[in-house]
Design a protein around this motif. Structure first.
Motif, short mmCIF file in Angstrom:
data_model
loop_
_atom_site.label_atom_id
_atom_site.label_comp_id
_atom_site.label_asym_id
_atom_site.label_seq_id
_atom_site.Cartn_x
_atom_site.Cartn_y
_atom_site.Cartn_z
N MET A 1 26.77 74.49 41.38
CA MET A 1 26.76 74.51 39.96
C MET A 1 27.58 73.62 39.22
N ALA A 2 28.73 73.47 39.86
CA ALA A 2 29.75 72.33 39.06
C ALA A 2 29.17 70.98 39.21
N MET A 3 28.64 70.85 40.17
CA MET A 3 28.07 69.28 40.55
C MET A 3 27.23 69.10 39.64
N LYS A 4 26.23 69.81 39.39
CA LYS A 4 25.32 69.49 38.28
C LYS A 4 25.78 69.27 36.94
N GLU A 5 26.78 70.16 36.73
CA GLU A 5 27.49 70.10 35.30
C GLU A 5 28.25 68.64 35.16
N ASN A 6 28.87 68.17 36.12
CA ASN A 6 29.36 66.71 36.25
C ASN A 6 28.43 65.77 36.11
N ASP A 7 27.09 65.92 36.81
CA ASP A 7 26.18 64.72 36.77
C ASP A 7 25.70 64.93 35.40
N GLN A 8 25.43 65.87 34.82
CA GLN A 8 24.72 66.24 33.43
C GLN A 8 25.77 65.42 32.52
N ILE A 9 26.96 65.69 32.59
CA ILE A 9 28.16 65.25 31.64
C ILE A 9 27.85 63.71 31.91
N ILE A 10 28.04 63.20 33.00
CA ILE A 10 28.15 61.64 33.21
C ILE A 10 27.04 61.10 32.74
N LYS A 11 25.80 61.71 33.16
CA LYS A 11 24.40 61.09 32.42
C LYS A 11 24.31 61.17 30.95
N GLU A 12 24.59 62.48 30.32
CA GLU A 12 24.57 62.50 28.77
C GLU A 12 25.43 61.39 28.03
N ASN A 13 26.54 61.24 28.58
CA ASN A 13 27.70 60.28 28.11
C ASN A 13 27.72 58.89 28.38
N ASN A 14 26.57 58.45 29.27
CA ASN A 14 26.44 57.23 29.84
C ASN A 14 27.72 56.77 30.66
N CYS A 15 28.42 57.67 31.07
CA CYS A 15 29.96 57.38 31.94
C CYS A 15 29.85 56.21 32.76
N GLU A 16 28.74 56.08 33.44
CA GLU A 16 28.96 55.17 34.46
C GLU A 16 28.74 53.60 33.98
N THR A 17 28.31 53.28 32.81
CA THR A 17 28.30 52.15 32.21
C THR A 17 29.22 51.67 31.23
N LYS A 18 30.28 52.49 30.89
CA LYS A 18 31.26 52.25 30.09
C LYS A 18 32.62 51.57 30.62
N MET A 19 32.70 51.32 31.90
CA MET A 19 33.77 50.73 32.52
C MET A 19 33.17 49.64 33.53
N GLY A 20 34.01 48.52 33.52
CA GLY A 20 33.46 47.59 34.68
C GLY A 20 33.86 47.79 35.95
N LEU A 21 33.12 47.62 37.18
CA LEU A 21 33.44 48.04 38.33
C LEU A 21 34.68 47.74 38.87
N PRO A 22 35.44 46.48 38.39
CA PRO A 22 36.99 46.38 39.04
C PRO A 22 37.83 47.42 38.62
N CYS A 23 37.57 47.66 37.43
CA CYS A 23 38.34 48.63 36.69
C CYS A 23 38.32 50.16 37.09
N VAL A 24 37.06 50.24 37.49
CA VAL A 24 36.43 51.59 38.11
C VAL A 24 37.24 51.81 39.41
N LEU A 25 37.36 50.70 40.19
CA LEU A 25 37.95 50.71 41.62
C LEU A 25 39.50 50.73 41.43
N LYS A 26 40.00 50.03 40.44
CA LYS A 26 41.51 50.23 40.15
C LYS A 26 42.06 51.64 39.86
N ALA A 27 40.95 52.20 38.77
CA ALA A 27 41.38 53.73 38.46
C ALA A 27 41.33 54.60 39.69
N PHE A 28 40.29 54.43 40.60
CA PHE A 28 40.15 55.36 41.56
C PHE A 28 41.10 55.08 42.62
#
Length: 96
Positions: A1-28
């Motif tokens: 259930m939680a997995m679906k919620e996270n995926d939905q939040i990520i999709k609805e907010n376009n989360c994966e397009t808001k940060m450049g890959l180099p910064c995503v890697l640094k943050a992670f």
């Protein structure tokens, strides 16, 4: 259930397009391993938003690659990274 919620939040907010890959890697890296996040990437993280940040971290925790990590430790580190970036961006922005 939680997995679906996270995926939905990520999709609805376009989360994966808001940060450049180099910064995503640094943050992670700063959350899941050790390291610091640059000022530029802190800026991108803050623009990403807390909702996206939390959902992406939680989704990453569901990845079998991270199964040996303590989820509470990661959540604490993700909150610390978020708070540090927020404080940094606040200190850099000219006050009105």
């Amino acid at each position: 259930m939680a997995m679906k919620e996270n995926d939905q939040i990520i999709k609805e907010n376009n989360c994966e397009t808001k940060m450049g890959l180099p910064c995503v890697l640094k943050a992670f890296t700063s959350i899941f391993k050790t390291g610091s996040i640059s000022n530029k990437c802190c800026g991108e993280l803050v623009v990403l938003g807390k909702v996206c940040h939390s959902a992406l971290v939680k989704r990453a925790l569901e990845n079998p690659l991270f199964k040996d990590l303590n989820p509470m430790t990661i959540i604490v580190k993700s909150i610390q990274t978020w708070n540090n970036c927020l404080a940094l961006i606040d200190s850099l922005s000219p006050s009105a």
